[in-house]
Scaffold this motif. Structure first.
Motif, PDB file in Angstrom:
ATOM      1  N   VAL A   1       0.867  -1.179   0.000  1.00 35.01           N
ATOM      2  CA  VAL A   1       0.000   0.000   0.000  1.00 35.01           C
ATOM      3  C   VAL A   1       0.902   1.226   0.000  1.00 35.01           C
ATOM      4  CG1 VAL A   1      -1.815   1.243   1.212  1.00 35.01           C
ATOM      5  CG2 VAL A   1      -1.793  -1.260   1.233  1.00 35.01           C
ATOM      6  N   ARG A   2       0.971   1.898  -1.124  1.00 35.51           N
ATOM      7  CA  ARG A   2       1.913   3.004  -1.297  1.00 35.51           C
ATOM      8  C   ARG A   2       1.446   4.217  -0.507  1.00 35.51           C
ATOM      9  NH1 ARG A   2       2.342   1.319  -7.465  1.00 35.51           N
ATOM     10  NH2 ARG A   2       0.234   2.119  -7.526  1.00 35.51           N
ATOM     11  N   GLN A   3       2.361   4.706   0.345  1.00 36.38           N
ATOM     12  CA  GLN A   3       2.044   5.842   1.191  1.00 36.38           C
ATOM     13  C   GLN A   3       2.708   7.122   0.717  1.00 36.38           C
ATOM     14  OE1 GLN A   3       0.025   5.708   3.929  1.00 36.38           O
ATOM     15  NE2 GLN A   3      -0.404   3.536   3.769  1.00 36.38           N
ATOM     16  N   ILE A   4       3.982   7.039   0.301  1.00 33.88           N
ATOM     17  CA  ILE A   4       4.724   8.224  -0.116  1.00 33.88           C
ATOM     18  C   ILE A   4       5.453   7.928  -1.408  1.00 33.88           C
ATOM     19  CG2 ILE A   4       5.026   9.106   2.234  1.00 33.88           C
ATOM     20  CD1 ILE A   4       7.816   7.934   2.241  1.00 33.88           C
ATOM     21  N   VAL A   5       5.926   8.987  -2.061  1.00 37.54           N
ATOM     22  CA  VAL A   5       6.548   8.853  -3.373  1.00 37.54           C
ATOM     23  C   VAL A   5       7.729   7.896  -3.339  1.00 37.54           C
ATOM     24  CG1 VAL A   5       7.806  10.076  -5.182  1.00 37.54           C
ATOM     25  CG2 VAL A   5       5.777  11.112  -4.159  1.00 37.54           C
ATOM     26  N   GLY A   6       8.573   7.994  -2.299  1.00 39.18           N
ATOM     27  CA  GLY A   6       9.766   7.175  -2.228  1.00 39.18           C
ATOM     28  C   GLY A   6       9.487   5.687  -2.153  1.00 39.18           C
ATOM     29  N   GLN A   7       8.242   5.308  -1.840  1.00 40.57           N
ATOM     30  CA  GLN A   7       7.907   3.900  -1.721  1.00 40.57           C
ATOM     31  C   GLN A   7       7.458   3.291  -3.046  1.00 40.57           C
ATOM     32  OE1 GLN A   7       4.966   4.425   1.322  1.00 40.57           O
ATOM     33  NE2 GLN A   7       6.343   3.782   2.947  1.00 40.57           N
ATOM     34  N   VAL A   8       7.264   4.102  -4.035  1.00 47.73           N
ATOM     35  CA  VAL A   8       6.757   3.582  -5.304  1.00 47.73           C
ATOM     36  C   VAL A   8       7.707   2.557  -5.903  1.00 47.73           C
ATOM     37  CG1 VAL A   8       6.188   4.219  -7.678  1.00 47.73           C
ATOM     38  CG2 VAL A   8       5.356   5.616  -5.786  1.00 47.73           C
ATOM     39  N   TYR A   9       9.006   2.730  -5.667  1.00 48.46           N
ATOM     40  CA  TYR A   9       9.983   1.852  -6.308  1.00 48.46           C
ATOM     41  C   TYR A   9       9.718   0.387  -5.983  1.00 48.46           C
ATOM     42  CZ  TYR A   9      14.124  -0.562  -7.688  1.00 48.46           C
ATOM     43  OH  TYR A   9      14.965  -1.475  -8.288  1.00 48.46           O
ATOM     44  N   TYR A  10       9.632   0.039  -4.703  1.00 48.87           N
ATOM     45  CA  TYR A  10       9.497  -1.374  -4.347  1.00 48.87           C
ATOM     46  C   TYR A  10       8.135  -1.940  -4.726  1.00 48.87           C
ATOM     47  CZ  TYR A  10      13.989  -1.472  -2.023  1.00 48.87           C
ATOM     48  OH  TYR A  10      15.337  -1.433  -1.785  1.00 48.87           O
ATOM     49  N   SER A  11       7.100  -1.136  -4.661  1.00 51.88           N
ATOM     50  CA  SER A  11       5.794  -1.640  -5.080  1.00 51.88           C
ATOM     51  C   SER A  11       5.800  -1.999  -6.553  1.00 51.88           C
ATOM     52  CB  SER A  11       4.705  -0.608  -4.765  1.00 51.88           C
ATOM     53  OG  SER A  11       4.924   0.604  -5.447  1.00 51.88           O
ATOM     54  N   GLU A  12       6.407  -1.147  -7.364  1.00 52.26           N
ATOM     55  CA  GLU A  12       6.477  -1.436  -8.795  1.00 52.26           C
ATOM     56  C   GLU A  12       7.392  -2.624  -9.074  1.00 52.26           C
ATOM     57  OE1 GLU A  12       7.632   2.200 -10.682  1.00 52.26           O
ATOM     58  OE2 GLU A  12       5.581   3.010 -10.637  1.00 52.26           O
ATOM     59  N   ARG A  13       8.458  -2.742  -8.308  1.00 51.15           N
ATOM     60  CA  ARG A  13       9.393  -3.848  -8.528  1.00 51.15           C
ATOM     61  C   ARG A  13       8.752  -5.188  -8.177  1.00 51.15           C
ATOM     62  NH1 ARG A  13      12.871  -6.281 -11.568  1.00 51.15           N
ATOM     63  NH2 ARG A  13      14.459  -7.476 -10.439  1.00 51.15           N
ATOM     64  N   LEU A  14       8.004  -5.265  -7.063  1.00 51.22           N
ATOM     65  CA  LEU A  14       7.333  -6.518  -6.705  1.00 51.22           C
ATOM     66  C   LEU A  14       6.322  -6.923  -7.768  1.00 51.22           C
ATOM     67  CD1 LEU A  14       7.483  -8.458  -4.196  1.00 51.22           C
ATOM     68  CD2 LEU A  14       8.788  -6.350  -3.997  1.00 51.22           C
ATOM     69  N   VAL A  15       5.605  -5.947  -8.312  1.00 56.94           N
ATOM     70  CA  VAL A  15       4.657  -6.243  -9.386  1.00 56.94           C
ATOM     71  C   VAL A  15       5.407  -6.740 -10.623  1.00 56.94           C
ATOM     72  CG1 VAL A  15       2.982  -5.221 -10.977  1.00 56.94           C
ATOM     73  CG2 VAL A  15       2.910  -4.640  -8.545  1.00 56.94           C
ATOM     74  N   GLU A  16       6.509  -6.098 -10.949  1.00 56.02           N
ATOM     75  CA  GLU A  16       7.323  -6.505 -12.094  1.00 56.02           C
ATOM     76  C   GLU A  16       7.823  -7.941 -11.948  1.00 56.02           C
ATOM     77  OE1 GLU A  16      11.563  -5.203 -14.224  1.00 56.02           O
ATOM     78  OE2 GLU A  16      10.618  -3.900 -12.743  1.00 56.02           O
ATOM     79  N   LEU A  17       8.193  -8.317 -10.724  1.00 57.42           N
ATOM     80  CA  LEU A  17       8.670  -9.670 -10.461  1.00 57.42           C
ATOM     81  C   LEU A  17       7.535 -10.692 -10.399  1.00 57.42           C
ATOM     82  CD1 LEU A  17      11.304  -8.821  -7.716  1.00 57.42           C
ATOM     83  CD2 LEU A  17      11.818  -9.791  -9.971  1.00 57.42           C
ATOM     84  N   GLY A  18       6.299 -10.223 -10.372  1.00 58.94           N
ATOM     85  CA  GLY A  18       5.157 -11.126 -10.280  1.00 58.94           C
ATOM     86  C   GLY A  18       4.939 -11.690  -8.896  1.00 58.94           C
ATOM     87  N   ALA A  19       5.557 -11.059  -7.877  1.00 60.20           N
ATOM     88  CA  ALA A  19       5.513 -11.583  -6.516  1.00 60.20           C
ATOM     89  C   ALA A  19       4.487 -10.886  -5.642  1.00 60.20           C
ATOM     90  CB  ALA A  19       6.890 -11.471  -5.873  1.00 60.20           C
ATOM     91  N   GLY A  20       3.654 -10.029  -6.234  1.00 61.70           N
ATOM     92  CA  GLY A  20       2.670  -9.332  -5.431  1.00 61.70           C
ATOM     93  C   GLY A  20       1.883  -8.334  -6.229  1.00 61.70           C
ATOM     94  N   ALA A  21       1.175  -7.467  -5.507  1.00 65.42           N
ATOM     95  CA  ALA A  21       0.349  -6.436  -6.123  1.00 65.42           C
ATOM     96  C   ALA A  21       0.551  -5.150  -5.345  1.00 65.42           C
ATOM     97  CB  ALA A  21      -1.127  -6.840  -6.108  1.00 65.42           C
ATOM     98  N   ALA A  22       0.096  -4.032  -5.911  1.00 61.51           N
ATOM     99  CA  ALA A  22       0.241  -2.732  -5.262  1.00 61.51           C
ATOM    100  C   ALA A  22      -1.038  -1.940  -5.413  1.00 61.51           C
ATOM    101  CB  ALA A  22       1.411  -1.956  -5.865  1.00 61.51           C
ATOM    102  N   VAL A  23      -1.345  -1.145  -4.381  1.00 60.70           N
ATOM    103  CA  VAL A  23      -2.492  -0.241  -4.421  1.00 60.70           C
ATOM    104  C   VAL A  23      -2.061   1.105  -3.855  1.00 60.70           C
ATOM    105  CG1 VAL A  23      -4.232  -2.060  -4.239  1.00 60.70           C
ATOM    106  CG2 VAL A  23      -3.299  -1.032  -2.166  1.00 60.70           C
ATOM    107  N   ASP A  24      -2.752   2.138  -4.267  1.00 63.98           N
ATOM    108  CA  ASP A  24      -2.433   3.474  -3.777  1.00 63.98           C
ATOM    109  C   ASP A  24      -3.055   3.703  -2.409  1.00 63.98           C
ATOM    110  OD1 ASP A  24      -0.941   4.215  -5.988  1.00 63.98           O
ATOM    111  OD2 ASP A  24      -2.694   4.907  -7.103  1.00 63.98           O
TER     112      ASP A  24
END
Length: 375
Positions: free
Chosen positions: A295-318
């Motif tokens: 669950v993305r809280q701040i701009v600096g956290q976007v990196y890992y949320s996008e990376r986990l989605v890219e790896l297929g190991a999870g999902a991300a929400v705003d």
């Protein structure tokens, strides 16, 4: 000296580094806020408390820099090397003190998004101009008092030409042209057993969904929606109380609340970990092979949320408070067998020696009398 004026997420990696330094026969002094005292006492790591920045309504940045210089100067007197993380003005003060003492200085980041060379030139210059305007003057006044020349581009000065990055190469691969010394994540193995009542809850049914948001804002609303969405998918829930002492929505037996527990052990037994996208939590969950919803809280956290989605190991929400529909869709993705397979594959590729690698590098920097900054 290990310095950070941040939250638990900023301090915990330095705790792991301190433990590894002690295992190699070196002393480690932690400079961190007073609320780190209990954690450091568990490992017998000495703490020199540093105060959070004073409130100076006329010029809070100036007041903070004076405090940081005073604290750094007091702490570093008998040290052979310093490592700083977090707050930019504090890191600039720490580096200035290290420069005056002639000892090595290293700055560490937890994500590639914070590396100077990962920024485009205009963005990097904007950061430098902003830092110079906020506290460049007082930093140079204090440097002059130490007999040091003035500096420009305080952002670059504090972070150095080649910062260290305490992040796993699988989760945080460096792009070509991005400069950093990548050690791997600094995570201390946790041998604590799970509490008996938690272990009983885990054994009483299928793997639950973990929900925890640490110290993030909006935690209460996010947790409420996450519990509702997990229940709608037929899942049991473990709710982490966190800094806000979150409470269960009712007395139903499908939910269980926990305080401070061994997440390394717990994440190996959950169906999904829903959390605030903190670097440490992301790494621990990834090492355990747990599918994640970030669950993305701040701009600096976007990196890992996008990376986990890219790896297929999870999902991300705003965030900070995701909708029921968004979390429900993310849960369907995270609960899919393919996602668990990909999460297990990621875990199998991750390294676990990052703090040990960094500790050996620090001792090497001292023994070989390398330059007094990371270059």
């Amino acid at each position: 000296m290990l310095w950070s004026c941040g939250s638990r997420g900023d301090v915990e990696p330095l705790v792991a580094l301190a433990a590894r330094l002690r295992a190699l026969g070196a002393q480690a002094l932690m400079c961190a806020p007073r609320d780190s005292a209990e954690r450091l006492a568990e490992l017998d790591v000495p703490l020199m408390p540093i105060e959070r920045l004073p409130r100076d309504r006329a010029n809070p940045a100036t007041a903070g820099v004076h405090t940081q210089f005073d604290q750094a100067a007091a702490a570093a007197q008998d040290c052979d090397v310093v490592v700083a993380s977090g707050l930019l003005s504090g890191a600039a003060a720490v580096r200035s003190v290290a420069e005056r003492l002639g000892i090595p200085y290293f700055y560490v980041v937890w994500s590639p998004i914070h590396l100077p060379t990962a920024l485009d030139p205009a963005q990097r210059q904007q950061f430098n101009e902003g830092a110079d305007g906020l506290f460049g003057g007082v930093i140079n006044d204090r440097r002059a008092a130490l007999g040091l020349p003035p500096v420009r581009n305080v952002f670059d000065y504090a972070l150095t030409d080649r910062p260290w990055m305490a992040a796993d190469p699988v989760l945080a691969p460096l792009r070509p042209g991005v400069e950093a010394v990548q050690t791997g994540a600094w995570i201390l193995p946790d041998e604590r057993p799970l509490p008996a009542d938690l272990a009983a809850f885990l054994a009483a049914g299928p793997p639950p969904v973990y929900v925890g948001f640490g110290s993030s804002g909006g935690a209460e609303d996010a947790a409420r929606v996450a519990v509702e969405a997990a229940r709608a998918q037929g899942c049991r829930v473990i709710l982490s109380r966190g800094w806000y002492d979150l409470a269960l929505p009712d007395d139903a037996t499908d939910c269980f609340a926990v305080g401070e527990v061994n997440l390394q052990a717990l994440f190996g037994r959950v169906a999904v970990a829903v959390h605030h996208d903190g670097t440490g939590t992301t790494h621990v969950a990834s090492q355990a092979g747990a599918p994640q919803i970030l669950v993305r809280q701040i701009v600096g956290q976007v990196y890992y949320s996008e990376r986990l989605v890219e790896l297929g190991a999870g999902a991300a929400v705003d965030g900070p408070a995701p909708t029921f529909d968004a979390l429900s869709a993310a849960l369907r993705t995270a609960l899919a067998p393919r996602t668990r397979e990909r999460a297990a594959a990621v875990a199998g590729r991750m390294r676990t020696d990052g703090a040990a690698v960094a500790a050996r590098m620090l001792l090497d920097a001292v023994s070989r009398e390398k330059p007094p900054v990371s270059v």
